[in-house]
Design a protein around this motif. Structure first.
Motif, mmCIF file in Angstrom:
data_model
loop_
_atom_site.group_PDB
_atom_site.id
_atom_site.type_symbol
_atom_site.label_atom_id
_atom_site.label_comp_id
_atom_site.label_asym_id
_atom_site.label_seq_id
_atom_site.Cartn_x
_atom_site.Cartn_y
_atom_site.Cartn_z
ATOM 1 N N HIS A 143 2.496 1.803 -3.404
ATOM 2 C CA HIS A 143 1.509 2.237 -4.385
ATOM 3 C C HIS A 143 1.160 3.711 -4.202
ATOM 4 O O HIS A 143 1.068 4.464 -5.171
ATOM 5 N N GLU A 144 0.992 4.142 -2.962
ATOM 6 C CA GLU A 144 0.615 5.524 -2.675
ATOM 7 C C GLU A 144 1.746 6.515 -2.960
ATOM 8 O O GLU A 144 1.490 7.671 -3.260
ATOM 9 N N GLU A 168 -6.172 9.122 -12.510
ATOM 10 C CA GLU A 168 -4.914 8.582 -13.042
ATOM 11 C C GLU A 168 -5.171 7.326 -13.864
ATOM 12 O O GLU A 168 -4.623 7.158 -14.950
ATOM 13 N N ASN A 169 -6.017 6.438 -13.374
ATOM 14 C CA ASN A 169 -6.336 5.232 -14.140
ATOM 15 C C ASN A 169 -7.033 5.581 -15.455
ATOM 16 O O ASN A 169 -6.790 4.941 -16.478
ATOM 17 N N CYS A 178 -5.755 -5.533 -11.007
ATOM 18 C CA CYS A 178 -5.565 -5.124 -12.395
ATOM 19 C C CYS A 178 -6.075 -6.259 -13.272
ATOM 20 O O CYS A 178 -5.774 -7.428 -13.021
ATOM 21 N N SER A 212 0.831 -1.208 0.000
ATOM 22 C CA SER A 212 0.000 0.000 0.000
ATOM 23 C C SER A 212 0.865 1.256 0.000
ATOM 24 O O SER A 212 0.598 2.212 -0.734
ATOM 25 N N THR A 251 3.285 7.342 -7.700
ATOM 26 C CA THR A 251 2.876 8.365 -8.662
ATOM 27 C C THR A 251 3.325 9.762 -8.260
ATOM 28 O O THR A 251 3.838 10.497 -9.107
ATOM 29 N N ARG A 269 -6.762 11.401 -2.728
ATOM 30 C CA ARG A 269 -6.196 10.128 -3.189
ATOM 31 C C ARG A 269 -7.235 9.283 -3.919
ATOM 32 O O ARG A 269 -6.921 8.614 -4.899
ATOM 33 N N TYR A 290 -7.781 10.992 -7.253
ATOM 34 C CA TYR A 290 -6.507 10.928 -7.970
ATOM 35 C C TYR A 290 -6.346 9.561 -8.618
ATOM 36 O O TYR A 290 -5.984 9.449 -9.788
ATOM 37 N N ASN A 291 -6.623 8.501 -7.849
ATOM 38 C CA ASN A 291 -6.485 7.148 -8.391
ATOM 39 C C ASN A 291 -7.438 6.921 -9.558
ATOM 40 O O ASN A 291 -7.060 6.322 -10.573
ATOM 41 N N SER A 350 -0.452 -3.847 -16.393
ATOM 42 C CA SER A 350 -0.208 -2.939 -15.281
ATOM 43 C C SER A 350 1.295 -2.672 -15.138
ATOM 44 O O SER A 350 1.720 -1.545 -14.961
ATOM 45 N N PHE A 401 -5.327 -2.987 -5.392
ATOM 46 C CA PHE A 401 -4.351 -3.077 -6.485
ATOM 47 C C PHE A 401 -4.749 -4.066 -7.575
ATOM 48 O O PHE A 401 -3.911 -4.547 -8.329
#
Length: 182
Positions: free
Chosen positions: A10-11, A125-126, A173, A7, A14, A118, A121-122, A179, A171
């Motif tokens: 991942h945070e 971003e995706n 994918c 975690s 980016t 966040r 943002y996620n 990914s 997470f």
């Protein structure tokens, strides 16, 4: 411990990429102006502030849980604009057109700003990461007397129906090789 480390990585990934991209753009632009440096500084400072908040939140996760989340009134419109501005630097080469469909100039909510940031943002971003070259993203905010609905719609590659039930897994994918490649 493994889940926490995953975690945390991942945070942090980016925001660090945004800082690195801003520095590389300036490094590769010998004709950069003061205004270019100021813009990069503003984005980098905001990103460092976000990284600090992420670290604080991660540290809170390992405490006894007695810390309460700080709630504040934020503008969803301003939040979405800021996120798109930061991510455009990273995904500029994809030439993605972002448009906004807000039924009010400002929509305010009471929430934890860092977690809301966040979360959106996620999503955004995706929608950039998995979008097509010259793709489109439409960000919508609709507010009525009972609810506020935020939609992030894109022209990206999508998620197959059989994978939809797994999107809430941390997470997850659809195609892990995709990914890693992206």
């Amino acid at each position: 411990q493994k889940c926490f480390s995953s975690s945390a990585a991942h945070e942090l990934k980016t925001p660090l990429a945004i800082i690195k991209t801003n520095l590389q753009v300036l490094e590769l632009a010998p004709e950069a102006t003061i205004s270019d440096y100021q813009a990069a500084f503003t984005i980098t400072k905001r990103t460092v502030d976000r990284l600090t908040a992420v670290v604080d939140d991660l540290l809170m996760l390992v405490t006894d849980g007695s810390d309460e989340l700080e709630m504040e009134i934020i503008s969803l419109n301003a939040l979405l604009y800021a996120i798109v501005h930061e991510l455009t630097v990273v995904y500029d080469a994809k030439n993605i057109i972002v448009s906004y469909d807000f039924n009010k100039a400002e929509t305010f909510v009471l929430c934890n700003n860092n977690l809301a940031y966040r979360f959106f943002y996620n999503l955004i971003e995706n929608s950039m990461k998995y979008n097509r070259q010259n793709g489109k993203i439409v960000l919508s905010i609709k507010e009525d007397s009972q609810t506020i609905t935020v939609v992030v719609a894109d022209s990206g590659i999508g998620i197959p129906a059989e994978a939809l039930s797994a999107i809430w897994d941390a997470f997850y994918c659809v195609d892990p090789s995709r990914s890693r490649r992206l």
